[in-house]
Write a protein that holds these residues in place. Structure first.
Motif, PDB file in Angstrom:
ATOM      1  N   ARG A 135     -18.748 -18.353  14.850  1.00  0.00           N
ATOM      2  CA  ARG A 135     -17.933 -17.921  13.720  1.00  0.00           C
ATOM      3  C   ARG A 135     -17.462 -19.157  12.948  1.00  0.00           C
ATOM      4  NH1 ARG A 135     -14.731 -14.822  16.235  1.00  0.00           N
ATOM      5  NH2 ARG A 135     -15.657 -12.824  15.597  1.00  0.00           N
ATOM      6  N   ILE A 136     -17.446 -19.050  11.621  1.00  0.00           N
ATOM      7  CA  ILE A 136     -17.004 -20.175  10.785  1.00  0.00           C
ATOM      8  C   ILE A 136     -15.499 -20.377  10.950  1.00  0.00           C
ATOM      9  CG2 ILE A 136     -16.744 -21.030   8.435  1.00  0.00           C
ATOM     10  CD1 ILE A 136     -19.221 -19.575   7.644  1.00  0.00           C
ATOM     11  N   GLN A 137     -15.101 -21.614  11.182  1.00  0.00           N
ATOM     12  CA  GLN A 137     -13.681 -21.941  11.322  1.00  0.00           C
ATOM     13  C   GLN A 137     -13.113 -22.553  10.047  1.00  0.00           C
ATOM     14  OE1 GLN A 137     -12.168 -25.285  13.952  1.00  0.00           O
ATOM     15  NE2 GLN A 137     -11.497 -23.507  15.138  1.00  0.00           N
ATOM     16  N   ALA A 138     -13.900 -23.396   9.376  1.00  0.00           N
ATOM     17  CA  ALA A 138     -13.409 -24.066   8.166  1.00  0.00           C
ATOM     18  C   ALA A 138     -14.579 -24.286   7.205  1.00  0.00           C
ATOM     19  CB  ALA A 138     -12.759 -25.402   8.510  1.00  0.00           C
ATOM     20  N   VAL A 139     -14.286 -24.189   5.914  1.00  0.00           N
ATOM     21  CA  VAL A 139     -15.314 -24.415   4.888  1.00  0.00           C
ATOM     22  C   VAL A 139     -14.821 -25.459   3.893  1.00  0.00           C
ATOM     23  CG1 VAL A 139     -16.342 -22.119   5.047  1.00  0.00           C
ATOM     24  CG2 VAL A 139     -14.457 -22.514   3.445  1.00  0.00           C
ATOM     25  N   LYS A 149     -24.363 -36.398  -7.273  1.00  0.00           N
ATOM     26  CA  LYS A 149     -23.414 -35.320  -7.533  1.00  0.00           C
ATOM     27  C   LYS A 149     -22.593 -34.943  -6.309  1.00  0.00           C
ATOM     28  CE  LYS A 149     -26.141 -33.585 -11.353  1.00  0.00           C
ATOM     29  NZ  LYS A 149     -26.922 -34.836 -11.388  1.00  0.00           N
ATOM     30  N   CYS A 150     -23.193 -35.049  -5.121  1.00  0.00           N
ATOM     31  CA  CYS A 150     -22.433 -34.677  -3.932  1.00  0.00           C
ATOM     32  C   CYS A 150     -21.303 -35.667  -3.651  1.00  0.00           C
ATOM     33  CB  CYS A 150     -23.351 -34.564  -2.717  1.00  0.00           C
ATOM     34  SG  CYS A 150     -23.987 -36.125  -2.103  1.00  0.00           S
ATOM     35  N   SER A 151     -21.296 -36.817  -4.343  1.00  0.00           N
ATOM     36  CA  SER A 151     -20.205 -37.782  -4.151  1.00  0.00           C
ATOM     37  C   SER A 151     -18.863 -37.183  -4.519  1.00  0.00           C
ATOM     38  CB  SER A 151     -20.453 -39.037  -5.002  1.00  0.00           C
ATOM     39  OG  SER A 151     -21.654 -39.661  -4.650  1.00  0.00           O
ATOM     40  N   TYR A 152     -18.862 -36.211  -5.428  1.00  0.00           N
ATOM     41  CA  TYR A 152     -17.614 -35.629  -5.907  1.00  0.00           C
ATOM     42  C   TYR A 152     -16.980 -34.673  -4.890  1.00  0.00           C
ATOM     43  CZ  TYR A 152     -18.802 -37.678 -10.388  1.00  0.00           C
ATOM     44  OH  TYR A 152     -19.106 -38.573 -11.394  1.00  0.00           O
ATOM     45  N   VAL A 153     -17.742 -34.234  -3.897  1.00  0.00           N
ATOM     46  CA  VAL A 153     -17.182 -33.371  -2.856  1.00  0.00           C
ATOM     47  C   VAL A 153     -17.285 -34.015  -1.475  1.00  0.00           C
ATOM     48  CG1 VAL A 153     -17.639 -31.223  -4.102  1.00  0.00           C
ATOM     49  CG2 VAL A 153     -19.392 -32.160  -2.580  1.00  0.00           C
ATOM     50  N   LEU A 160     -16.516 -34.486   4.455  1.00  0.00           N
ATOM     51  CA  LEU A 160     -16.332 -35.344   5.634  1.00  0.00           C
ATOM     52  C   LEU A 160     -15.131 -34.876   6.454  1.00  0.00           C
ATOM     53  CD1 LEU A 160     -17.051 -38.801   3.979  1.00  0.00           C
ATOM     54  CD2 LEU A 160     -18.373 -37.800   5.858  1.00  0.00           C
ATOM     55  N   ARG A 161     -14.071 -34.437   5.752  1.00  0.00           N
ATOM     56  CA  ARG A 161     -12.881 -33.954   6.460  1.00  0.00           C
ATOM     57  C   ARG A 161     -13.171 -32.649   7.185  1.00  0.00           C
ATOM     58  NH1 ARG A 161     -10.220 -35.803   1.798  1.00  0.00           N
ATOM     59  NH2 ARG A 161     -10.206 -33.709   0.898  1.00  0.00           N
ATOM     60  N   LEU A 217     -28.104 -29.071  -1.695  1.00  0.00           N
ATOM     61  CA  LEU A 217     -26.643 -29.102  -1.649  1.00  0.00           C
ATOM     62  C   LEU A 217     -25.998 -28.327  -2.798  1.00  0.00           C
ATOM     63  CD1 LEU A 217     -26.028 -32.846  -0.669  1.00  0.00           C
ATOM     64  CD2 LEU A 217     -26.216 -30.847   0.821  1.00  0.00           C
ATOM     65  N   ALA A 218     -26.690 -28.175  -3.906  1.00  0.00           N
ATOM     66  CA  ALA A 218     -26.102 -27.483  -5.053  1.00  0.00           C
ATOM     67  C   ALA A 218     -25.743 -26.048  -4.680  1.00  0.00           C
ATOM     68  CB  ALA A 218     -27.078 -27.482  -6.221  1.00  0.00           C
ATOM     69  N   ASP A 219     -24.539 -25.625  -5.063  1.00  0.00           N
ATOM     70  CA  ASP A 219     -24.023 -24.280  -4.799  1.00  0.00           C
ATOM     71  C   ASP A 219     -23.828 -24.009  -3.306  1.00  0.00           C
ATOM     72  OD1 ASP A 219     -23.914 -23.793  -7.466  1.00  0.00           O
ATOM     73  OD2 ASP A 219     -25.576 -22.371  -7.537  1.00  0.00           O
ATOM     74  N   ARG A 220     -23.666 -25.055  -2.514  1.00  0.00           N
ATOM     75  CA  ARG A 220     -23.407 -24.880  -1.083  1.00  0.00           C
ATOM     76  C   ARG A 220     -22.138 -25.626  -0.694  1.00  0.00           C
ATOM     77  NH1 ARG A 220     -27.534 -22.246   1.336  1.00  0.00           N
ATOM     78  NH2 ARG A 220     -29.535 -22.273   0.236  1.00  0.00           N
ATOM     79  N   ARG A 221     -21.711 -25.361   0.529  1.00  0.00           N
ATOM     80  CA  ARG A 221     -20.509 -25.999   1.048  1.00  0.00           C
ATOM     81  C   ARG A 221     -20.731 -26.339   2.514  1.00  0.00           C
ATOM     82  NH1 ARG A 221     -16.729 -20.946  -0.100  1.00  0.00           N
ATOM     83  NH2 ARG A 221     -15.230 -22.633  -0.332  1.00  0.00           N
ATOM     84  N   VAL A 222     -20.158 -27.462   2.949  1.00  0.00           N
ATOM     85  CA  VAL A 222     -20.191 -27.821   4.367  1.00  0.00           C
ATOM     86  C   VAL A 222     -19.200 -26.939   5.117  1.00  0.00           C
ATOM     87  CG1 VAL A 222     -19.457 -29.633   5.983  1.00  0.00           C
ATOM     88  CG2 VAL A 222     -21.049 -30.177   4.143  1.00  0.00           C
TER      89      VAL A 222
END
Length: 608
Positions: free
Chosen positions: A404-408, A429-433, A438-439, A535-540
């Protein structure tokens, strides 16, 4: 004066007739006079085909066809004015809005299906970009000069796709375009590239099937190949205002043209996936406008035959069901989901919304790549078990929950990345997020990742969805470069409404870049940049068990990581009563080759 009344085609099976319009010479201030005639495909006279954008359907102008008034859109009227001959010889063309009776859905469907034969038979395709404005003449003149430099470079050096200012020949031939005195011309070229024609779904087949293609913009005429060379050089050399996302549309158009000429065979899902970013006025044309390019088992199914009596919802559902039945894979479920805007109402979550035009790649793939080449095996060699419930419009599959996802983290929305031009400095572009990601991934923790590798290494592999063959040492260096760029992005993001003048921002960015990369490389490797397209339109995200990965934009904390029998990648599923809704697919570092899959745990899951 009476309005023009179309003469219907013969209604017998196998009728191969279509209409050609003959435009008569005339001065610019005279009304356009033409005639329409029925001709057979095998015996048609020479003609040119017109490719254009319809524009506002309410903005109409009159032409005179066979002596009677016929209303056409203002954009088509302008195109006809520019291509009308001035001498004594008439000009024959094919233009859909004139040559097809748009008020007859049955005829419209039959003639749309015939376009796969009409366009290749034309002597050439005339691409009308619109009237001259916003410096388009100046911009296309700059493009001509770049194209001429490209021809010289190709003759001396070779492939434009590897062009770089690190090459002395490139600096000699293209160096003048780095001078600020050229920026006004390059800005005008940028505005030409942003014209609507380059984003419309119908132009894909119109260009792909064309024997020859010529650009018309106002009174300016330019060969398609010259335009492509200019855009390639502008993109690879990162000239002033080079818009890599916008250029992607044009590269995809050229790719379609090249592949059709080479006889490459693409299945229906591959075609719909590749060209989904192009738009259409009628959402059904996201299927019908591409049907000519599909080859294989589904190319001739009834659902693909243009029929404007069918609704969008029924069409999209039927196409999705046909693809799943034929492929027996779940690749269809990896088509990126819509997360902004409004699509067709009541569309089941497992059915792709083809009106979604965002430039989002599948996991581990380029936008040009084939969705059927997903390089993962999250459920190993298992076979998909699918059933359809017509009563509930749901798809039944077999699978089980992994975690289960804990954090996004934040969603990387490309359109929100600052577009200030920094000339030689190209900030990923991913430098902005990156700081946020990383957190969320807790990269600073000392414990190893769940696979036993350092968590920083797992994070670097996540950014490229482990799809590159580069060494881990190279990936570590790439992550270091990204973190340096992230410090510049952090500074740029610190401005709210009051930003310093662009010249000061440019100077500051250049100074920061020099300080950060003094005596070290600032270049990301080609394969690292290529695979970051996912990476576009995605989130870690991070899971309860400690997995990290990439999720679709719709994914939220508390949602389930699910592997489905026969699926190459895990899915994001959200509970909805006794069923589930599909939120997208996952990349999860450590389970992409079946490490977490257990066939005995699989149970029926209904996706609505």
């Amino acid at each position: 004066m009476d309005s023009y009344c179309y003469v219907p085609f013969e209604d017998e099976p196998g009728c191969d007739r279509f209409r050609v319009v003959t435009i008569f010479p005339g001065a610019s201030d005279q009304a356009i006079q033409c005639t329409l005639e029925h001709v057979a495909l095998g015996k048609s006279p020479d003609y040119e085909a017109l490719s254009y954008v319809w524009g506002n359907p309410e903005d109409k102008a009159d032409i005179f066809c066979n002596g009677r008034r016929l209303q056409v859109t203002a954009d088509l009227h302008a195109a006809l004015h520019h291509i009308r001959p001035l001498g004594s010889e008439p000009r024959r063309i094919w233009a859909d809005a004139i040559c097809i009776n748009q008020r007859d859905n049955d005829e419209r469907g039959r003639q749309v299906r015939r376009m796969r034969e009409i366009y290749p038979k034309a002597s050439r395709v005339l691409i009308w970009l619109g009237e001259a404005h916003d410096g388009s003449d100046e911009g296309l003149e700059a493009a001509r000069e770049i194209a001429q430099a490209c021809r010289q470079y190709a003759a001396e050096r070779g492939d434009l796709k590897t062009i770089s200012f690190s090459d002395g020949r490139a600096s000699r031939l293209f160096g003048k375009f780095r001078d600020p005195s050229q920026f006004t011309r390059l800005e005008a070229f940028y505005r030409v590239i942003r014209r609507t024609w380059f984003t419309r779904v119908w132009v894909i087949q119109e260009l792909a099937l064309a024997a020859e293609a010529t650009i018309l913009c106002g009174n300016t005429v330019m060969d398609w190949k010259d335009l492509m060379d200019a855009i390639t050089a502008q993109d690879h050399l990162n000239l002033h205002l080079a818009d890599h996302e916008r250029n992607a549309y044009i590269f995809i158009l050229q790719k379609a043209r090249e592949e059709w000429a080479q006889g490459m065979k693409l299945g229906l899902l591959s075609v719909l996936f590749r060209y989904r970013i192009f738009d259409s006025t009628d959402p059904r044309d996201k299927i019908f406008g591409l049907s000519s390019l599909a080859r294989g088992k589904l190319a001739d199914i009834q659902a693909l035959q243009a029929d404007y009596n069918i609704g969008t919802l029924q069409l999209y559902c039927t196409i999705a069901e046909e693809i799943l039945k034929e492929s027996r894979t779940l690749h269809l479920l990896s088509v990126p989901r819509r997360f902004v805007g409004i699509g067709p109402q009541h569309l089941p979550s497992w059915v792709p919304d083809w009106t979604n035009t965002r430039l989002t790649a599948c996991l581990g793939l380029l936008n040009y790549s084939d969705i059927n080449d997903l390089g993962f095996a999250a459920t190993r060699a298992s076979k998909a078990q699918i059933r359809f419930d017509d009563a509930t419009s749901s798809l039944a599959v077999e699978g089980h929950i992994v975690d289960r996802i804990q954090a996004v983290g934040s969603v990387l929305k490309v359109e929100e990345v600052p577009r200030t031009n920094f000339r030689e400095v190209r900030i990923p572009k991913c430098s902005y997020v990156l700081d946020n990601w990383l957190r969320v991934a807790e990269v600073k923790q000392e414990e190893p990742y769940i696979t036993g590798e350092p968590i920083r290494d797992a994070f670097a592999q996540t950014l490229v969805t482990e799809s590159t063959s580069e060494s881990i040492e190279t990936l570590r260096a790439q992550l270091d470069i990204l973190e340096s760029y992230a410090s510049i992005a952090r500074w740029l993001g610190s401005f709210s409404e009051r930003k310093p003048p662009d010249t000061l921002v440019q100077q500051a960015v250049t100074a920061m870049h020099t300080a950060l990369f003094h005596n070290t490389t600032d270049q990301l490797t080609l394969y690292f940049r290529i695979h970051m397209s996912s990476l576009a339109d995605r989130r870690v995200f991070r899971t309860e068990r400690g997995y990290i990965g990439l999720a679709a934009a719709l994914a939220e904390a508390g949602e389930e990581v699910v592997v489905v029998k026969g699926g190459n990648v895990p899915l994001v599923l959200r509970p909805k009563g006794e069923a589930w809704t599909l939120q997208g697919d996952y990349y999860v570092r450590g389970i992409m080759q079946g490490e977490a899959y257990d066939g005995e745990r699989c149970e029926l899951m209904r996706i609505s």
